[in-house]
Structure formats: C-alpha cells, structure tokens
Design an enzyme around this catalytic site. Structure first.
Site, mmCIF file in Angstrom:
data_model
loop_
_atom_site.group_PDB
_atom_site.id
_atom_site.type_symbol
_atom_site.label_atom_id
_atom_site.label_comp_id
_atom_site.label_asym_id
_atom_site.label_seq_id
_atom_site.Cartn_x
_atom_site.Cartn_y
_atom_site.Cartn_z
ATOM 1 N N ASP A 256 -21.321 -18.599 12.649
ATOM 2 C CA ASP A 256 -21.493 -16.942 11.488
ATOM 3 C C ASP A 256 -22.151 -17.124 11.322
ATOM 4 O O ASP A 256 -22.810 -16.546 10.940
ATOM 5 C CB ASP A 256 -20.083 -15.896 12.482
ATOM 6 C CG ASP A 256 -20.765 -14.923 12.071
ATOM 7 O OD1 ASP A 256 -21.152 -13.961 13.396
ATOM 8 O OD2 ASP A 256 -20.103 -14.793 11.177
ATOM 9 N N ALA B 280 -22.651 -12.566 14.442
ATOM 10 C CA ALA B 280 -23.867 -13.783 14.854
ATOM 11 C C ALA B 280 -22.490 -14.083 16.241
ATOM 12 O O ALA B 280 -23.450 -14.380 17.241
ATOM 13 C CB ALA B 280 -24.022 -14.557 13.782
ATOM 14 N N ASP B 281 -21.961 -14.539 16.062
ATOM 15 C CA ASP B 281 -21.162 -14.519 17.048
ATOM 16 C C ASP B 281 -21.370 -13.384 18.283
ATOM 17 O O ASP B 281 -21.589 -13.939 19.338
ATOM 18 C CB ASP B 281 -19.409 -15.333 16.579
ATOM 19 C CG ASP B 281 -19.249 -16.416 16.230
ATOM 20 O OD1 ASP B 281 -20.338 -17.047 16.568
ATOM 21 O OD2 ASP B 281 -18.463 -17.234 15.267
ATOM 22 N N LEU B 282 -21.019 -12.606 17.454
ATOM 23 C CA LEU B 282 -20.325 -11.990 18.876
ATOM 24 C C LEU B 282 -21.839 -11.758 19.439
ATOM 25 O O LEU B 282 -21.896 -11.077 21.221
ATOM 26 C CB LEU B 282 -20.012 -10.389 17.474
ATOM 27 C CG LEU B 282 -18.586 -10.355 18.036
ATOM 28 C CD1 LEU B 282 -18.336 -9.128 17.039
ATOM 29 C CD2 LEU B 282 -17.373 -10.623 18.733
ATOM 30 N N GLY C 80 -23.053 -14.075 22.108
ATOM 31 C CA GLY C 80 -21.947 -13.631 23.364
ATOM 32 C C GLY C 80 -22.280 -12.961 24.360
ATOM 33 O O GLY C 80 -22.380 -12.795 25.441
#
Length: 396
Positions: A141, A169-171, A174
């Site tokens: 992230d 960034a991860d969220l 997803g």
C-alpha cells in the site's frame, strides 16, 4: 452450516477467494456483504503461511473476512490443485492476488480454468499490473501511495511527504476489483461468457488522484502539499476554535459572503485582499490567521451550529470515539452486530450504501481457518472416506 447469505442481492453467485492481506480480501468482502457465497481458500494449519491482518483472531481479520466460509487446501499437492479446480468449475467468480506468474505456475490462470468454465469471471489484483517492467515487483500500500502521487500532495508544506492514515491503495484496488466483477457479471447476462479482469494498487492510486491528474495532464500544473487547506478553494480547511479544531468549507462567492457575515467580518467581502478567490489565494496566510483569531472567541459547538445554520459547511474533526458518538452516524445504522462462536458478540461497520429491498447485513462472523472445509467438500460430492484420506495426507 451451508451458505448463509448476508443479502438476497448476490445470493446466486459463488466466489472463490484465493487472496491474502487486504486488497483481495476487501474485494471479496464487498461481494460477501451483498450475499455472494464467498469461499476463502487458505493454507492448511500446518503450513501457517497466511496469518495476515494481525492474525486470524485479531479485529482487523474479523472485519475483513466476515460473511465468508473457509476451506483449507494445500496447493503444493496435486490433489489440492485438483480439488480447487473442481471447486472453481461450479463457481461464478475467482479472485486472486498472487504475483502474476504464480497462477500460471499452478495451472489456475484464467485460460486454464475458463476451458472448463467459460462463464467464469476471473479477477486479479497485483501491485503494479499483470504485465510491464514492474509486473513482478512486490507491491504494498505505502509503495503505491508514493508512486501514485498521493504522498506528494499530503502533509504540511516543507515537512516532507506523508502517508494517508489508512491503506487507501489496498482498499481502493479491492473496491474497484469488486466493481469490475459486478460489471463482468452484468455483461455475462448478455454474452454468456466470463472474462479476465485485473487491477492493481498503482492503477487504483493514480485513478484516485482525480482532479490532481487533470490539473497536470490538461494544465501542466504539478500539485504540491497544501497541508490541511484546499489547494484552490479558499478558505477551506482546518481551523481552530477555542476548544479545538474543526473543518470549514467555503466554496463560491455567495458562501464567502455568508461566512464573513457569520464570523462578524462583513467588511472582508469588499476588502481588496480577500474580495475574490485569486486575492484570497495570494493572501491565504493572513486570512487564515485572522479567521483563527476570530474563531478563538467561541467553542467548536457554537461555530458548527452557526455556520451550518447559515449555509456554510462546517464539522468537527473526530477521533474514532467521536465518530461513533455522532448522532447522524448512529442514525444511519452503520454499526452492525454479529455473534462469533469463537469470540462472542462483535460490532463491525457495515456497507456504506443502502439497498432498500435487498439490504446488506453481517450474517456470519469471520471463520476460523478451514472451519467449513468438510461441508464444502461434501457439497462437491466427495465422500467421508475421501475426506478421511485427504485429511491424513494433509491436503486440507
């Protein structure tokens, strides 16, 4: 216990979750929260390779993996791969976030699986994309926050780059992945065909830069840190009342006039230093200092009430305790309750959008590793004898 859908909206779809850490599990949680039968495939206990998000008993894991079932499979064994393929043959969606070469090495890439399941929607999340010079580089992230530009515009000018306080960034990767899956499932209704879709932390982060990208691509302007203040709309940012900080947003000349009146400074409207946006930009520091001086006369509660009643957006800056004490957040019912057979009653934040006819809930707490292995394998048609043999061989 068989599939217990959290909503009727996606209850007809089965999703095979091959992901770890956060971006992939977030995508699958979105689908699970809307009723999809999400089967999380994890390594067997003896391999202990995927204890992420603070461990499987941690609050982070409990939040991310609710509404899913869990099966363990050793994908280093041929029978483990064969069982996975059998599971995927009856599924609608596969989500994975291996490095791009791993799925090919295991023989579970889209082309291989679509041969037996042409309607399969296969979603991949990576750090940097499926191809290109950085495709094989590990992605995390904060790396994406930096490379995608976010850290260059976050923080106080002169203090150096600052990461955002959530794994954005991860969220986003997803959530975009889940959106792509829904688009592909909609398209499948007309074509009858599945497809391969992919996103990455880097792509998601660049997309989330939004107006900063157009400022550069169209106007050639390289944005810099603006601290707690909006880069172009002034005054908009963090201000200090007598008892603490709050946000105030002033957009447009009419709201500027209202703001000045409420603050007791109607003369600012005609003041050449402040009368239009360009002038306020040049004199930003002096204006902000004067605003804070006037705000110091009253507490935040007073100003929040005065500004909002006068048509100027204003709100508290809450810590997490304050967030869940907000009457509006309580009214919206964002906190859901579920009972875990392992941890007892839990409170978790639910989905942020409401479908009135097919609402989302939390029907099932996060599973223990392999909690549903036997029931899922029996659903595939395996016998008790098969399960005994596979268990003794460490396949699950």
């Amino acid at each position: 216990m068989p599939h217990l859908p959290a909503s009727a909206a996606l209850a007809r779809f089965r999703v095979i979750d091959l992901t770890q850490v956060r971006a992939g599990p977030t995508a699958c949680r979105q689908l699970a929260d809307w009723g999809a039968d999400v089967i999380q495939v994890q390594m067997p206990e003896h391999m202990r390779g995927d204890d992420t998000l603070g461990g499987q008993d941690g609050s982070d894991y409990q939040y991310t993996h609710r509404n899913k079932r869990s099966i363990t499979l050793d994908l280093k064994q041929a029978e483990g791969i064969a069982t996975l393929k059998r599971l995927i043959a009856g599924a609608d969606v596969v989500v994975e976030n291996f490095r791009p070469d791993v799925k090919h090495r295991l023989g579970i890439d889209y082309a291989s699986l679509a041969a037996d399941n042409p309607g399969l929607v296969y979603a991949s999340i990576s750090g940097f994309g499926q191809t290109g010079p950085l495709a094989q580089r590990p992605g995390f992230d904060q790396i994406a926050q930096g490379m995608g530009g976010l850290m260059s515009v976050t923080g106080i000018p002169g203090d150096g780059p600052v990461r955002v306080g959530i794994p954005i960034a991860d969220l986003c990767a997803g959530i975009f992945c889940a959106q792509g899956i829904l688009v592909a499932l909609l398209e499948r209704q007309s074509s009858g065909k599945g497809q391969f879709l992919h996103t990455s932390l880097l792509e998601s982060m660049v997309y989330m830069m939004d107006f900063q990208t157009s400022r550069y691509l169209i106007e050639g302007e390289v944005a810099t840190q603006a601290g707690n203040f909006h880069p172009t709309s002034i005054p908009t940012g963090v201000y200090k009342a007598r008892d603490g900080y709050m946000n105030i947003a002033v957009f447009g000349s009419k709201i500027w006039e209202r703001f000045c009146a409420i603050l007791g400074a109607p003369e600012w409207v005609a003041d050449p230093r402040y009368h239009d946006k360009a002038a306020r930009s040049v004199n930003r520091d002096a204006l902000n200092a004067e605003i804070n001086r006037r705000l110091a006369a009253q507490d935040r509660e007073y100003w929040v009430k005065q500004f909002n009643e006068g048509g100027v957006a204003c709100g508290l800056i809450n810590d997490m305790r304050g967030v869940f004490q907000e009457p509006q957040i309580q009214h919206l019912g964002m906190v859901k309750e579920v009972v875990s057979k392992w941890h007892g009653p839990q409170k978790l934040v639910g989905q942020p959008m409401q479908l009135e006819r097919t609402p989302s809930t939390i029907a099932r707490a996060a599973p223990k590793r392999g909690e549903h292995s036997e029931e899922i394998l029996l659903e595939l048609g395996l016998t008790r004898e098969d399960l005994t043999r596979m268990k003794s061989n460490g396949v699950f």
